[in-house]
Design a protein around this motif. Sequence first.
Motif, short mmCIF file in Angstrom:
data_model
loop_
_atom_site.label_atom_id
_atom_site.label_comp_id
_atom_site.label_asym_id
_atom_site.label_seq_id
_atom_site.Cartn_x
_atom_site.Cartn_y
_atom_site.Cartn_z
N VAL A 63 -51.81 -36.55 79.44
CA VAL A 63 -51.77 -37.82 78.70
C VAL A 63 -52.45 -37.65 77.34
O VAL A 63 -51.95 -38.11 76.31
CB VAL A 63 -52.46 -38.94 79.51
N GLN A 64 -53.56 -36.94 77.31
CA GLN A 64 -54.28 -36.79 76.05
C GLN A 64 -53.54 -35.89 75.08
O GLN A 64 -53.53 -36.14 73.87
CB GLN A 64 -55.71 -36.30 76.28
N LEU A 65 -52.90 -34.86 75.59
CA LEU A 65 -52.10 -34.00 74.71
C LEU A 65 -50.96 -34.80 74.08
O LEU A 65 -50.67 -34.66 72.89
CB LEU A 65 -51.57 -32.79 75.49
N ALA A 66 -50.33 -35.64 74.90
CA ALA A 66 -49.25 -36.47 74.37
C ALA A 66 -49.79 -37.42 73.30
O ALA A 66 -49.14 -37.66 72.27
CB ALA A 66 -48.57 -37.24 75.50
N ARG A 67 -50.98 -37.95 73.52
CA ARG A 67 -51.54 -38.87 72.52
C ARG A 67 -51.95 -38.13 71.24
O ARG A 67 -51.80 -38.66 70.14
CB ARG A 67 -52.76 -39.59 73.09
N ILE A 68 -52.47 -36.92 71.40
CA ILE A 68 -52.83 -36.12 70.23
C ILE A 68 -51.57 -35.88 69.39
O ILE A 68 -51.55 -36.07 68.18
CB ILE A 68 -53.48 -34.78 70.65
N ARG A 69 -50.51 -35.50 70.08
CA ARG A 69 -49.26 -35.28 69.36
C ARG A 69 -48.75 -36.57 68.73
O ARG A 69 -48.38 -36.60 67.56
CB ARG A 69 -48.21 -34.73 70.35
N GLY A 70 -48.79 -37.64 69.50
CA GLY A 70 -48.26 -38.92 69.03
C GLY A 70 -49.06 -39.53 67.89
O GLY A 70 -48.56 -40.38 67.16
N ALA A 71 -50.32 -39.12 67.76
CA ALA A 71 -51.17 -39.66 66.70
C ALA A 71 -51.25 -38.72 65.51
O ALA A 71 -51.95 -39.00 64.54
CB ALA A 71 -52.57 -39.95 67.24
N GLY A 72 -50.56 -37.58 65.58
CA GLY A 72 -50.55 -36.67 64.44
C GLY A 72 -51.74 -35.74 64.36
O GLY A 72 -52.15 -35.36 63.26
N GLY A 73 -52.31 -35.38 65.49
CA GLY A 73 -53.35 -34.36 65.48
C GLY A 73 -54.75 -34.91 65.69
O GLY A 73 -55.00 -36.11 65.58
N ILE A 74 -55.66 -33.99 66.02
CA ILE A 74 -57.02 -34.38 66.39
C ILE A 74 -57.80 -34.90 65.19
O ILE A 74 -58.53 -35.90 65.31
CB ILE A 74 -57.73 -33.18 67.06
N ASP A 75 -57.69 -34.25 64.06
CA ASP A 75 -58.40 -34.76 62.88
C ASP A 75 -58.06 -36.22 62.64
O ASP A 75 -58.92 -37.05 62.37
CB ASP A 75 -58.02 -33.95 61.62
N HIS A 76 -56.77 -36.50 62.75
CA HIS A 76 -56.34 -37.87 62.48
C HIS A 76 -56.97 -38.85 63.46
O HIS A 76 -57.36 -39.96 63.09
CB HIS A 76 -54.82 -37.98 62.53
N THR A 77 -57.08 -38.45 64.72
CA THR A 77 -57.66 -39.38 65.70
C THR A 77 -59.15 -39.59 65.47
O THR A 77 -59.67 -40.65 65.75
CB THR A 77 -57.45 -38.90 67.16
N LEU A 78 -59.84 -38.56 64.96
CA LEU A 78 -61.30 -38.65 64.87
C LEU A 78 -61.81 -39.15 63.52
O LEU A 78 -62.92 -39.68 63.44
CB LEU A 78 -61.93 -37.28 65.15
N ASN A 79 -61.04 -38.97 62.48
CA ASN A 79 -61.60 -39.20 61.14
C ASN A 79 -61.54 -40.65 60.68
O ASN A 79 -60.67 -41.41 61.09
CB ASN A 79 -60.86 -38.33 60.12
N ILE A 80 -62.49 -40.95 59.81
CA ILE A 80 -62.40 -42.19 59.05
C ILE A 80 -61.50 -41.91 57.85
O ILE A 80 -60.34 -42.30 57.85
CB ILE A 80 -63.81 -42.68 58.63
N THR A 81 -62.00 -41.17 56.88
CA THR A 81 -61.21 -40.90 55.68
C THR A 81 -59.97 -40.07 56.03
O THR A 81 -60.08 -38.98 56.60
CB THR A 81 -62.06 -40.15 54.64
N GLY A 82 -58.82 -40.60 55.74
CA GLY A 82 -57.58 -39.90 56.04
C GLY A 82 -57.16 -39.98 57.49
O GLY A 82 -56.14 -39.42 57.88
#
Lengths: 462, 462
Positions: free
Chosen positions: A185-204
């Motif tokens: 499930v988490q791998l699918a969400r990482i992919r669906g959200a455009g990568g880990i940086d995108h999920t964790l970051n504020i800027t960008g």
Amino acid sequence: MTEPSTTDVVVIGAGVSGLTAARRLTQAGRSVVVIEAGDRVGGRAMNLDVADGVITEGGGQWVGPGQDRILSLLDELGLTTFKTHIAGESIYHRRGRSKRYEGLIPPLSPLALADFAQLQLRLERMAKTVPLDAPWTARRASSWDATTFGRWLDANAMTAEANAMFTVGFSVTNAEDPHSTSLLVQLARIRGAGGIDHTLNITGGAQESRVVGGTVRIAERLAEDLGDAVVLNSPVSEIAQDADGVSVRSARADVRADRVIVAMSPADADRIRVPSGLPTRRTMLQRRWSGGAESKLFAVYDRPFWREQGLSGQAVTDLPVTRYVVDNSPPDGSVGILLSFLGTAGAGSGQHWPDTILDDPAARRSAFLGDLTVLFGAQAANPAAYFEKDWTHEPWISGCVGSRAPGSLTQYTDADRRPVGRIHWAGTETATVNQGYFDGAVRAAERAVEEVMDVGLVSVPR
Amino acid sequence: MTEPSTTDVVVIGAGVSGLTAARRLTQAGRSVVVIEAGDRVGGRAMNLDVADGVITEGGGQWVGPGQDRILSLLDELGLTTFKTHIAGESIYHRRGRSKRYEGLIPPLSPLALADFAQLQLRLERMAKTVPLDAPWTARRASSWDATTFGRWLDANAMTAEANAMFTVGFSVTNAEDPHSTSLLVQLARIRGAGGIDHTLNITGGAQESRVVGGTVRIAERLAEDLGDAVVLNSPVSEIAQDADGVSVRSARADVRADRVIVAMSPADADRIRVPSGLPTRRTMLQRRWSGGAESKLFAVYDRPFWREQGLSGQAVTDLPVTRYVVDNSPPDGSVGILLSFLGTAGAGSGQHWPDTILDDPAARRSAFLGDLTVLFGAQAANPAAYFEKDWTHEPWISGCVGSRAPGSLTQYTDADRRPVGRIHWAGTETATVNQGYFDGAVRAAERAVEEVMDVGLVSVPR
């Protein structure tokens, strides 16, 4: 509207997904009735009034680049965004010492940084093999769905420090302990959200912007345009379908329609009786979807005093209760607000909150303010006000977004969104892109509306 | 009894656990009212009428040695047991070939037998380190709770054949795919049931005996003795507690009492409102408990014809739908009944039933009878009758026993049974010994009654 009797489409749930579906249907010339169990619109978007004319978001609050559908909806509704406050130095607190840092990357030890990078690389490589529309067909799907993200981290992290970074980031953004959520499930969400940086970051990243007036304004604007098509305080008890249409029974309105869009989490949808039966996979999925467990804690100060010290207000920590802090002040900085998140599970593998933290508001407040004082000094100890929003005790919403239990993505596959006769499913949980975000809520709504329009609407015997 | 207004203890749920609690309280001189949502007593024990005067058990059906509390209750109620039919040769069917065998152990390849033995040894060694009353304190609890039993099997089985044997045995006895259940939960159950042999075996194991008249007779006998203290068709909507007592609101009766014992699965208990609040751990556990997903399929023949061929009726197979078969004929063999179990998940890692198997009764029947014909010959193709009992579509019971989602045993610990003010918890899910069995249901009831008696009952303002 009192007791409407017929419409083209009934939408159940007046969160962002349900209201967006209703808007798109209306725009396409369909008549619609939205039925909501609670006494307000917005679902997991809602405001807390924290000071004179100042609000903070009690639920979902962020939007970011790449979330095209929600950004487009904001434009359409005339709502504006502002950047999450991040100017200044952030704090990385570990083992009793605070370090200040600038930019995106906390000053982990060199080894932990390398470790974080290899974990991220491997996770993203795995995520690339997961087809967004059918994660259960990934070559290693069975194995990944049969274990948890936390277990994978424990087995593959070489440093406790990198593991802790992932755990904090994951817990805040997913409202869950990584040890209870399926790796697949988490791998699918990482992919669906455009990568880990995108999920964790504020800027960008997905936390880049907030909505002026709070995200609940999205739902309120949608509801304003829908007018009396929105029925509040009316829990739906039954969806009966027959050859000619559906009959939706709710506390304040029984409505006959061609189609129904259920814009609720799968867990909450399990409260609705469907006498004609649901597919077994759908029933089981509803029972194996757990709402995420998270509270938001807010300390409100007469001004954002940390900014005067060159601090951004953001902190990543290993403190007992407060693992992540972010400046959640209003756009004009007229008051200062520090926000943290508290999951029910404890922080990380095998850690549990004492029951006092979970169930004694005074003890929780005191632990939170104690942690803030360690991070931001004595001024943090005495906020002008303190607020909480606990998503485990809502009457009609069984938690934050949450996810399927391990094993159930491979077992129940697309039961989250496969239509059942005249019943269609929306809600961010059914999105394949940006699942769990407002963007996913809009995408799911628009996909459900497409389904309904594709099949066409037949006239209902009145 | 119409609209009773006061009693010492309200018991919610008229399954074996709730009714046993009510009996023990009555025996101790307490007054009691049992409130049941459904229109029958028995919960997950119920009979199907399969032929003139012949029943088969639609739900839980077995008792075995070591299950002292249920065996003692059977004696007390004057109910008798008979041995599960196992005389003759059983069938082990794999890769298109059937082998007959006698005794407990199917004729796996020598390598698979050795593999099975090493898996069993290791699981039992791990289980020994799991404290029955507090599995979350085991040294490796976090790690074991963050993965699934199926994943452990996949990683540690050297042969697909031994893995398949464990999967079949586990699926039948636990009504779940091993890939969706926590390894820690299963280790605790193995320990609590007295070892793997005991959980899997008929002779000398948990499937050794059946109850004459069906296990529902336990509930019926208990209910007979309780008389009009049992209120049916009365779903409980609310438990309100205050300093002086509890008020239980249900469809047909509002009852005021000193204490309440909730004898429901944690998942089903989540339907009841508790305005004074439940501890966060309890709320989350209720939402993270999933009922097991299993149907029982029965082919009824005019006689147990397989016995004439020297067959026991038991089979362990790798056939598409029918992984396990057992002779479920009545004690006198007046008709022949073959029983199989169908989980919703598919059989084993990454396998899914086609939706036809799950949701098309005719296709399911045909697949089942096809498999039986492979095993038992052409006579099996045309039963005199065919029955199913699907536990995923009960109105008030959200599945078989089931279990907690991975991560939730370490996170929510003893929330299954820790009393909440005047609310006590029974049901086999709350047992530490023989959880999931009728024996666990009785043990849980007796433990809850002890709690209630220990605190004493104070007089309730009437």
